[in-house]
Write a protein that holds these residues in place. Structure first.
Motif, short mmCIF file in Angstrom:
data_model
loop_
_atom_site.label_atom_id
_atom_site.label_comp_id
_atom_site.label_asym_id
_atom_site.label_seq_id
_atom_site.Cartn_x
_atom_site.Cartn_y
_atom_site.Cartn_z
N LYS A 188 -11.29 12.76 2.90
CA LYS A 188 -9.86 12.30 3.00
C LYS A 188 -9.48 11.19 2.03
O LYS A 188 -10.47 10.46 1.57
CB LYS A 188 -9.54 11.60 4.35
N HIS A 189 -8.22 11.04 1.53
CA HIS A 189 -7.84 10.24 0.78
C HIS A 189 -7.64 8.83 1.16
O HIS A 189 -7.62 8.85 2.69
CB HIS A 189 -6.21 10.50 0.11
N ILE A 190 -8.11 7.84 0.45
CA ILE A 190 -8.31 6.63 1.40
C ILE A 190 -6.95 6.15 2.32
O ILE A 190 -7.10 5.48 3.43
CB ILE A 190 -8.67 5.34 0.43
N ARG A 191 -5.90 6.52 1.80
CA ARG A 191 -4.54 6.25 2.64
C ARG A 191 -4.61 6.85 4.06
O ARG A 191 -3.90 6.40 4.89
CB ARG A 191 -3.27 6.88 1.75
N GLN A 192 -5.34 7.96 4.13
CA GLN A 192 -5.41 8.73 5.47
C GLN A 192 -6.63 8.18 6.33
O GLN A 192 -6.20 8.49 7.19
CB GLN A 192 -5.78 10.38 4.96
N GLN A 193 -7.22 7.25 5.81
CA GLN A 193 -8.39 6.52 6.65
C GLN A 193 -7.83 5.19 6.96
O GLN A 193 -8.22 4.81 7.95
CB GLN A 193 -9.43 6.43 5.73
N ALA A 194 -6.71 4.71 6.07
CA ALA A 194 -6.42 3.04 6.51
C ALA A 194 -4.85 3.30 6.10
O ALA A 194 -4.61 3.14 4.95
CB ALA A 194 -7.17 2.11 5.70
N GLU A 244 0.40 0.76 7.62
CA GLU A 244 0.81 -0.42 8.90
C GLU A 244 -0.69 -1.25 9.09
O GLU A 244 -0.65 -2.33 8.97
CB GLU A 244 1.15 0.45 10.03
N ALA A 245 -1.68 -0.64 9.07
CA ALA A 245 -2.92 -1.38 9.33
C ALA A 245 -3.05 -2.27 8.01
O ALA A 245 -3.41 -3.45 8.20
CB ALA A 245 -4.00 -0.57 9.59
N LEU A 246 -2.96 -1.77 7.07
CA LEU A 246 -3.27 -2.71 5.81
C LEU A 246 -2.06 -3.61 5.70
O LEU A 246 -2.49 -4.78 5.43
CB LEU A 246 -2.96 -1.64 4.34
N HIS A 247 -0.96 -3.19 6.01
CA HIS A 247 0.03 -4.63 5.87
C HIS A 247 -0.20 -5.47 7.10
O HIS A 247 -0.10 -6.83 6.61
CB HIS A 247 1.48 -4.01 6.13
N THR A 248 -0.76 -5.14 8.19
CA THR A 248 -1.07 -6.21 9.14
C THR A 248 -2.23 -7.12 8.67
O THR A 248 -2.16 -8.49 8.96
CB THR A 248 -1.48 -5.59 10.60
N ALA A 249 -3.12 -6.41 7.91
CA ALA A 249 -4.42 -7.11 7.76
C ALA A 249 -4.06 -7.87 6.31
O ALA A 249 -4.55 -9.04 6.19
CB ALA A 249 -5.55 -6.40 7.64
N THR A 293 1.71 -3.20 1.82
CA THR A 293 1.33 -2.09 2.13
C THR A 293 0.54 -1.34 0.72
O THR A 293 0.44 -2.04 -0.26
CB THR A 293 2.61 -1.09 1.95
N HIS A 294 0.19 -0.35 0.90
CA HIS A 294 -0.55 0.40 -0.34
C HIS A 294 0.35 0.42 -1.63
O HIS A 294 -0.25 0.07 -2.71
CB HIS A 294 -0.81 1.86 0.01
N ASP A 295 1.55 0.80 -1.50
CA ASP A 295 2.48 0.70 -2.57
C ASP A 295 2.68 -0.66 -3.00
O ASP A 295 2.79 -0.84 -4.24
CB ASP A 295 3.75 1.43 -2.29
N TRP A 299 -13.69 -6.70 2.53
CA TRP A 299 -13.49 -5.24 3.06
C TRP A 299 -12.37 -4.54 2.74
O TRP A 299 -12.34 -3.44 2.28
CB TRP A 299 -13.74 -5.31 4.65
N TRP A 300 -11.16 -5.34 2.87
CA TRP A 300 -9.82 -4.78 2.82
C TRP A 300 -9.67 -4.55 0.98
O TRP A 300 -9.12 -3.49 0.80
CB TRP A 300 -8.73 -5.62 3.39
N ALA A 301 -10.31 -5.70 0.32
CA ALA A 301 -10.27 -5.32 -1.01
C ALA A 301 -10.82 -4.17 -1.76
O ALA A 301 -10.08 -3.50 -2.74
CB ALA A 301 -10.98 -6.79 -1.63
N GLN A 302 -12.00 -3.58 -1.03
CA GLN A 302 -12.62 -2.42 -1.46
C GLN A 302 -11.59 -1.12 -1.17
O GLN A 302 -11.52 -0.33 -1.98
CB GLN A 302 -13.90 -2.10 -0.53
N GLY A 303 -10.89 -1.21 0.20
CA GLY A 303 -9.91 -0.03 0.34
C GLY A 303 -8.92 -0.07 -0.58
O GLY A 303 -8.54 0.81 -1.15
N ILE A 304 -8.16 -1.33 -0.95
CA ILE A 304 -7.19 -1.47 -1.99
C ILE A 304 -7.49 -0.69 -3.14
O ILE A 304 -6.85 -0.23 -3.82
CB ILE A 304 -6.57 -2.71 -1.93
N THR A 305 -8.84 -1.34 -3.60
CA THR A 305 -9.11 -0.67 -4.88
C THR A 305 -9.68 0.49 -5.12
O THR A 305 -9.09 1.34 -6.07
CB THR A 305 -10.60 -1.60 -5.25
#
Length: 178
Positions: free
Chosen positions: A3-9, A12-17, A21-23, A55-61
């Motif tokens: 799945k694309h990373i956005r489907q995994q995280a 909303e979860a990203l914004h909370t952490a 948001t992704h955008d 950990w979040w930096a990896q997902g954003i990247t």
């Protein structure tokens, strides 16, 4: 297919952490000139300049690389692909690990390394550039979670085939037919 990373995280979860948001992170990275940066540089920038947890930096990247640089789901920053599959296998940790490793050896030959005294023991295989790692987590009442990771795959098609094969091995072992 992965799945694309956005489907995994989700956003909303990203914004909370992270507070964005992704955008919003996409806009921040484009403004910083990250479109031509390598993975490590993007992740380090997020940690150093924006205080993002590693950990979040990896997902954003990864999300940024998928949107801007054409990185495909399942693709590593070096351009190769990696598949990881887990299933719960009945039995104790080392017995479950050995059962799955015996099935992997049918395809990849004898292991090149064993790390059996770790909290999560592993058995490693190699065939050409492809690397296979079988690991077993600490057992629970339901059994032992065993994973097969197939790395350094050259294409998305090889990734799909490896995922299907690993799933089959684990399903067979889970059903006691290993």
């Amino acid at each position: 297919m992965p799945k694309h990373i956005r489907q995994q995280a989700g956003s909303e979860a990203l914004h909370t952490a992270t507070g964005r948001t992704h955008d919003e992170w996409h806009e921040v990275l484009v403004a910083a000139g990250a479109s031509g940066w390598k993975h490590k540089q993007i992740a380090e920038h997020l940690v150093a300049e924006h205080g993002v947890d590693g950990w979040w930096a990896q997902g954003i990247t990864v999300d940024f690389e998928q949107r801007v640089q054409g990185r495909q789901p399942g693709q590593r920053s070096d351009g190769t692909f990696e598949s990881a599959v887990r299933r719960t296998i009945a039995g104790e940790q080392l017995a479950a690990l050995e059962l799955v490793a015996a099935s992997v050896a049918e395809r990849y030959g004898e292991p090149v390394a064993r790390s059996m005294t770790l909290r999560t023991p592993t058995i490693r295989f190699k065939s050409g550039d492809t690397r296979v790692i079988v690991d077993a987590q600490q057992p629970k009442a339901s059994g032992t979670s065993v994973g097969i990771t197939v790395a350094k795959l050259p294409t998305a098609e090889a990734l799909a085939e490896a995922k299907s094969w690993a799933t089959g091995v684990l399903e067979t072992c889970r059903d006691g037919r290993g």
